[in-house]
Design an enzyme around this catalytic site. Structure first.
Site, PDB file in Angstrom:
ATOM      1  N   GLU A   1      16.559 -15.733 -18.623  1.00  0.00           N
ATOM      2  CA  GLU A   1      15.537 -14.730 -18.943  1.00  0.00           C
ATOM      3  C   GLU A   1      16.064 -13.306 -18.905  1.00  0.00           C
ATOM      4  O   GLU A   1      15.622 -12.476 -19.683  1.00  0.00           O
ATOM      5  CB  GLU A   1      14.253 -14.911 -18.126  1.00  0.00           C
ATOM      6  CG  GLU A   1      14.337 -14.681 -16.656  1.00  0.00           C
ATOM      7  CD  GLU A   1      13.025 -14.952 -15.930  1.00  0.00           C
ATOM      8  OE1 GLU A   1      11.942 -14.762 -16.483  1.00  0.00           O
ATOM      9  OE2 GLU A   1      13.100 -15.360 -14.755  1.00  0.00           O
TER      10      GLU A   1
ATOM     11  N   TRP B   1      -3.055  -2.309  -1.568  1.00  0.00           N
ATOM     12  CA  TRP B   1      -2.685  -3.618  -2.127  1.00  0.00           C
ATOM     13  C   TRP B   1      -3.221  -4.590  -1.098  1.00  0.00           C
ATOM     14  O   TRP B   1      -2.673  -4.725   0.003  1.00  0.00           O
ATOM     15  CB  TRP B   1      -1.169  -3.686  -2.288  1.00  0.00           C
ATOM     16  CG  TRP B   1      -0.616  -5.034  -2.599  1.00  0.00           C
ATOM     17  CD1 TRP B   1      -0.156  -5.956  -1.705  1.00  0.00           C
ATOM     18  CD2 TRP B   1      -0.440  -5.626  -3.886  1.00  0.00           C
ATOM     19  NE1 TRP B   1       0.285  -7.073  -2.359  1.00  0.00           N
ATOM     20  CE2 TRP B   1       0.135  -6.905  -3.695  1.00  0.00           C
ATOM     21  CE3 TRP B   1      -0.702  -5.208  -5.196  1.00  0.00           C
ATOM     22  CZ2 TRP B   1       0.449  -7.757  -4.750  1.00  0.00           C
ATOM     23  CZ3 TRP B   1      -0.382  -6.065  -6.236  1.00  0.00           C
ATOM     24  CH2 TRP B   1       0.183  -7.315  -6.016  1.00  0.00           C
TER      25      TRP B   1
ATOM     26  N   GLU C   1      16.067 -23.007 -11.132  1.00  0.00           N
ATOM     27  CA  GLU C   1      15.667 -21.602 -10.978  1.00  0.00           C
ATOM     28  C   GLU C   1      16.825 -20.658 -11.331  1.00  0.00           C
ATOM     29  O   GLU C   1      16.629 -19.629 -11.975  1.00  0.00           O
ATOM     30  CB  GLU C   1      15.165 -21.370  -9.540  1.00  0.00           C
ATOM     31  CG  GLU C   1      14.920 -19.920  -9.130  1.00  0.00           C
ATOM     32  CD  GLU C   1      13.889 -19.176  -9.967  1.00  0.00           C
ATOM     33  OE1 GLU C   1      13.233 -19.785 -10.823  1.00  0.00           O
ATOM     34  OE2 GLU C   1      13.776 -17.943  -9.782  1.00  0.00           O
TER      35      GLU C   1
ATOM     36  N   ARG D   1       3.898   1.119  -7.675  1.00  0.00           N
ATOM     37  CA  ARG D   1       4.017   0.032  -6.706  1.00  0.00           C
ATOM     38  C   ARG D   1       2.896  -1.002  -6.865  1.00  0.00           C
ATOM     39  O   ARG D   1       2.939  -2.060  -6.239  1.00  0.00           O
ATOM     40  CB  ARG D   1       3.937   0.608  -5.284  1.00  0.00           C
ATOM     41  CG  ARG D   1       5.093   1.515  -4.935  1.00  0.00           C
ATOM     42  CD  ARG D   1       4.698   2.500  -3.850  1.00  0.00           C
ATOM     43  NE  ARG D   1       4.227   1.839  -2.652  1.00  0.00           N
ATOM     44  CZ  ARG D   1       4.957   1.664  -1.563  1.00  0.00           C
ATOM     45  NH1 ARG D   1       6.182   2.084  -1.520  1.00  0.00           N
ATOM     46  NH2 ARG D   1       4.449   1.084  -0.504  1.00  0.00           N
TER      47      ARG D   1
ATOM     48  N   ASN E   1      -0.586   1.468   6.360  1.00  0.00           N
ATOM     49  CA  ASN E   1       0.253   0.453   5.700  1.00  0.00           C
ATOM     50  C   ASN E   1       0.679  -0.540   6.754  1.00  0.00           C
ATOM     51  O   ASN E   1       1.010  -0.124   7.863  1.00  0.00           O
ATOM     52  CB  ASN E   1       1.561   1.092   5.217  1.00  0.00           C
ATOM     53  CG  ASN E   1       1.518   1.472   3.787  1.00  0.00           C
ATOM     54  OD1 ASN E   1       0.462   1.421   3.183  1.00  0.00           O
ATOM     55  ND2 ASN E   1       2.644   1.869   3.255  1.00  0.00           N
ATOM     56  N   GLY E   2       0.775  -1.808   6.404  1.00  0.00           N
ATOM     57  CA  GLY E   2       1.264  -2.794   7.369  1.00  0.00           C
ATOM     58  C   GLY E   2       0.188  -3.807   7.695  1.00  0.00           C
ATOM     59  O   GLY E   2      -0.847  -3.877   7.019  1.00  0.00           O
TER      60      GLY E   2
ATOM     61  N   LYS F   1       4.837 -10.291 -17.323  1.00  0.00           N
ATOM     62  CA  LYS F   1       4.804 -10.606 -15.885  1.00  0.00           C
ATOM     63  C   LYS F   1       3.748 -11.656 -15.597  1.00  0.00           C
ATOM     64  O   LYS F   1       3.947 -12.550 -14.794  1.00  0.00           O
ATOM     65  CB  LYS F   1       4.520  -9.322 -15.092  1.00  0.00           C
ATOM     66  CG  LYS F   1       4.573  -9.495 -13.590  1.00  0.00           C
ATOM     67  CD  LYS F   1       5.988  -9.720 -13.110  1.00  0.00           C
ATOM     68  CE  LYS F   1       6.068 -10.133 -11.668  1.00  0.00           C
ATOM     69  NZ  LYS F   1       7.345 -10.799 -11.364  1.00  0.00           N
TER      70      LYS F   1
ATOM     71  N   LYS G   1      16.655 -17.832 -14.187  1.00  0.00           N
ATOM     72  CA  LYS G   1      16.934 -16.402 -13.937  1.00  0.00           C
ATOM     73  C   LYS G   1      17.977 -15.892 -14.921  1.00  0.00           C
ATOM     74  O   LYS G   1      17.828 -14.837 -15.506  1.00  0.00           O
ATOM     75  CB  LYS G   1      17.452 -16.170 -12.514  1.00  0.00           C
ATOM     76  CG  LYS G   1      16.474 -16.126 -11.391  1.00  0.00           C
ATOM     77  CD  LYS G   1      15.473 -15.014 -11.377  1.00  0.00           C
ATOM     78  CE  LYS G   1      14.267 -15.348 -12.214  1.00  0.00           C
ATOM     79  NZ  LYS G   1      13.172 -16.037 -11.549  1.00  0.00           N
TER      80      LYS G   1
ATOM     81  N   HIS H   1      25.221 -38.414 -18.141  1.00  0.00           N
ATOM     82  CA  HIS H   1      24.328 -39.204 -18.998  1.00  0.00           C
ATOM     83  C   HIS H   1      24.020 -38.486 -20.315  1.00  0.00           C
ATOM     84  O   HIS H   1      22.983 -38.753 -20.927  1.00  0.00           O
ATOM     85  CB  HIS H   1      23.042 -39.548 -18.241  1.00  0.00           C
ATOM     86  CG  HIS H   1      23.301 -40.399 -17.031  1.00  0.00           C
ATOM     87  ND1 HIS H   1      23.691 -41.708 -17.117  1.00  0.00           N
ATOM     88  CD2 HIS H   1      23.271 -40.109 -15.707  1.00  0.00           C
ATOM     89  CE1 HIS H   1      23.873 -42.201 -15.891  1.00  0.00           C
ATOM     90  NE2 HIS H   1      23.631 -41.238 -15.027  1.00  0.00           N
TER      91      HIS H   1
ATOM     92  N   CYS I   1       0.829  -1.196   0.000  1.00  0.00           N
ATOM     93  CA  CYS I   1       0.000   0.000   0.000  1.00  0.00           C
ATOM     94  C   CYS I   1       0.873   1.260   0.000  1.00  0.00           C
ATOM     95  O   CYS I   1       2.023   1.221   0.397  1.00  0.00           O
ATOM     96  CB  CYS I   1      -0.854   0.041   1.252  1.00  0.00           C
ATOM     97  SG  CYS I   1      -1.820  -1.443   1.497  1.00  0.00           S
TER      98      CYS I   1
HETATM   99  C1  AGP Z   1      10.055 -16.212 -13.712  1.00  0.00           C
HETATM  100  O1  AGP Z   1      10.946 -15.226 -13.413  1.00  0.00           O
HETATM  101  C2  AGP Z   1       8.797 -15.812 -14.333  1.00  0.00           C
HETATM  102  N1  AGP Z   1       8.266 -14.603 -13.962  1.00  0.00           N
HETATM  103  C3  AGP Z   1       7.804 -16.951 -14.609  1.00  0.00           C
HETATM  104  O2  AGP Z   1       8.469 -18.145 -14.771  1.00  0.00           O
HETATM  105  C4  AGP Z   1       6.658 -17.118 -13.597  1.00  0.00           C
HETATM  106  O3  AGP Z   1       7.123 -17.678 -12.411  1.00  0.00           O
HETATM  107  C5  AGP Z   1       5.569 -18.015 -14.239  1.00  0.00           C
HETATM  108  O4  AGP Z   1       5.061 -17.385 -15.376  1.00  0.00           O
HETATM  109  C6  AGP Z   1       4.447 -18.323 -13.273  1.00  0.00           C
HETATM  110  O5  AGP Z   1       3.837 -17.159 -12.813  1.00  0.00           O
HETATM  111  P1  AGP Z   1       2.853 -17.188 -11.584  1.00  0.00           P
HETATM  112  O6  AGP Z   1       3.653 -17.532 -10.373  1.00  0.00           O
HETATM  113  O7  AGP Z   1       2.286 -15.804 -11.542  1.00  0.00           O
HETATM  114  O8  AGP Z   1       1.820 -18.233 -11.853  1.00  0.00           O
END
Ligand code: AGP
Length: 594
Positions: A474, A71, A467, A27, A97-98, A589, A471, A490, A2
């Protein structure tokens, strides 16, 4: 998270408040509102955007007011839950906030005393408490009210019979912008920068009384002076809190995110985690469905839930589950999704529901579609994540999965107690790592020269290798693959050359010795090795080219510190290559198509 703002001064408050709220829009928020002080309070709320709130405003000449972007954490996004909140008399308004941890008890007590609540929020207890203690002095009423509150807060209160604002802070940021005959209160620097670059940062326990010409700040009943600072940032720099990118800002928020996620679920009196979600006796197994980073968090979750609770756990990529004949008996299906809007995860959740399974979603976004499909919801309270690459939401998901495992743990009281103690120490361990982030820049410069890399781990750290590779690929566009360390021989060995660096994740568990043997095999193929290893591990130094040191933690929590190290490695590598870190090409996103 928030955003809060407040204004007292020579200008008309309404346009200032709207402008300040717009400066906090980046935000993320789901509703907003303002209140203006006059003979009565004039309150406007909107369950959507600031622009639509603005259109509903009538001319108002008040010079004092408060505003908020919400939020949601308690109660879904709606007009009724939007701030400002008021007391029964409608004379007091508060933005906050909080998280008020004891709001349920307070609400129950206040209801017995005759207070009537009109929202689902934790915040609403604050104006009611102020009303309860108000005897003509708002400062005194606020001072008394906060004695009853447990939790984190930064709030601004006003009362129609009191000229000015009273603010209070505990564990949530609150600043005061100082202008010429005016003060602007805000949760974040960007809100005030259009009016002033002079700010005071309030500290935990501070109460501020603000009128047009004066500011008085007290702590523990004694008047205190807080230093004034000049903010040298542009608006954009300020939105990133001085960081170059949102990604690094979000990486740095992780200690707080871990704390916020476990806060309220761990009993202060005994080693017990209570999520309010019961483990049904007739559940045969758990299936976790997720995509991308959330899938990798789920793989770690599988390890910990299985080992602590003895419940069999499977994890499936949501988009694959949707086309599979996975057998669902008395299976409990858990969807892990930061956004709660990922199309593949939503479809999987619906499929599980239609099969008659009990469903739970772990998400960051209150009121998201997933929460409306699933039977039950657990929120990770990471706050809005702006960078496309998930970082703090991943760490918050891990935290929640640890909590789930601990809540259902069949381990004895002593081992549960020691794990809970370790979990509570994680924020400090992550902070230690962040405080030494320069150690990673050299390795990042080195990695940035290559076009291919492997990430390897074993056991609970294999998902972290996945992961780490995700990272890196991407945000730096380096081709990276995550592998179980034992699998390289393998097939992928054919790709190992001096041009293929390997990042190896270690933990001081039963995988350590074999992983060391794997590192030696990799070195024999002349690939450079960057190892992530705990402090005090001198053995590994002999076999690798670079070391990233992480603080010592119990092996079960090693995924957290190892993941943060890899986030930093990916970040600094991408920065070295000059990539658009927060908005990588071709990615969104929230992936709302199947
Ligand atoms: C990773 O950095 C991505 N943003 C992506 O893999 C993400 O985790 C995936 O699209 C799933 O998103 P969600 O957690 O919102 O379901």
């Amino acid at each position: 998270m928030c955003g809060i703002v407040g204004y007292v001064g020579k200008r008309q408050a309404q346009p200032v408040l709207v402008n300040c709220l717009k400066r906090l829009e980046y935000r993320g928020y789901d509703s907003c509102g303002i209140a203006l002080l006059g003979k009565n309070l004039e309150i406007y709320k909107d369950a959507m955007r600031i622009e639509s709130l603005e259109k509903s405003l009538r001319p108002n000449s008040s010079h004092t007011g408060i505003g908020h972007t919400r939020w949601a954490t308690h109660g879904k996004p709606s007009q009724k839950n939007a701030h400002p909140h008021t007391d029964c008399t409608g004379k007091i308004a508060v933005v906050h906030n909080g998280v008020i941890e004891n709001f349920l008890q307070l609400r129950e007590q206040l209801t017995k005393e005759g207070h009537v609540f009109s929202s689902d929020t934790d915040t609403e207890v604050i104006p009611h408490l102020i009303e309860k203690y108000y005897q003509g002095n708002l400062e005194q009423a606020v001072s008394r009210a906060i004695v009853d509150i447990t939790g984190s807060y930064a709030f601004v209160a006003m009362h129609v019979d009191w000229r000015g604002l009273v603010v209070a802070r505990n564990e949530s940021p609150l600043i005061l912008g100082i202008g010429d005959k005016e003060f602007i209160v805000a949760s974040d620097v960007p809100a005030v920068l259009d009016y002033t670059d002079r700010v005071i940062y309030l500290e935990d326990g501070d109460i501020g009384v603000i009128t047009e010409n004066a500011l008085k700040c007290t702590s523990n009943g004694k008047q205190v002076e807080r230093a004034e600072h000049r903010i040298p940032w542009s608006m954009e720099e300020a939105q990133k809190a001085g960081h170059e990118h949102f990604m690094i800002k979000e990486i740095h928020e992780q200690p707080r995110v871990i704390r916020n996620t476990y806060k309220g679920y761990i009993s202060a009196l005994e080693p017990v985690v209570n999520l309010g979600i019961s483990k049904n006796a007739d559940i045969s197994d758990i299936l976790i469905i997720a995509c991308g980073t959330s899938y990798y968090a789920s793989l770690v979750g599988k390890h910990v839930i299985q080992s602590l609770s003895q419940i069999p756990v499977r994890v499936e990529i949501a988009s694959e589950f949707n086309y599979s004949d996975t057998v669902l008996g008395k299976t409990w299906v858990i969807a892990v999704t930061q956004s709660g809007e990922t199309a593949d995860s939503l479809r999987a959740l619906k499929k599980a529901k239609e099969s008659g399974c009990r469903t739970l979603v772990i998400t960051n976004v209150v009121g998201s579609t997933a929460t409306r499909i699933a039977d039950e919801t657990l929120y990770i309270t990471a706050g809005p994540e702006i960078c496309v690459a998930a970082t703090k939401s991943f760490i918050a998901q891990l935290t929640m999965l640890y909590l789930l495992a601990l809540a259902w743990s069949s381990a004895g009281v002593r081992s549960r107690a020691s794990l809970i103690t370790e979990l509570r120490q994680l924020p400090n361990k992550v902070q230690e790592l962040l405080d030494r982030e320069e150690q990673i820049t050299e390795q990042a410069k080195y990695l940035a020269r290559y076009e291919n890399a492997f990430f390897v781990g074993r056991g609970i750290n294999f998902p972290i290798a996945l992961e780490g590779a995700l990272k890196l690929k991407e945000i730096s566009y380096i081709h990276a693959e995550g592998y179980p360390a034992g699998e390289l021989k393998h097939g992928p060995f054919a790709l190992l050359t001096p041009e293929t660096p390997v990042v190896a994740l270690t933990a001081r568990d039963n995988t350590y010795d074999t992983l060391l043997a794997n590192i030696k095999e990799i070195k024999a193929r002349e690939s450079p090795v960057i190892a992530v290893a705990q402090e005090g591990d001198d053995e590994i130094e002999k076999y690798v080219d670079f070391l990233i040191r992480v603080p010592r933690v119990e092996p079960v929590f090693s995924p957290v510190v190892n993941a943060v190290a890899l986030q930093l490695l990916a970040y600094y590598t991408a920065r070295e290559r000059g990539c658009p870190i927060d908005t990588p090409r071709n990615l969104a996103k929230s992936v709302t198509v199947e």
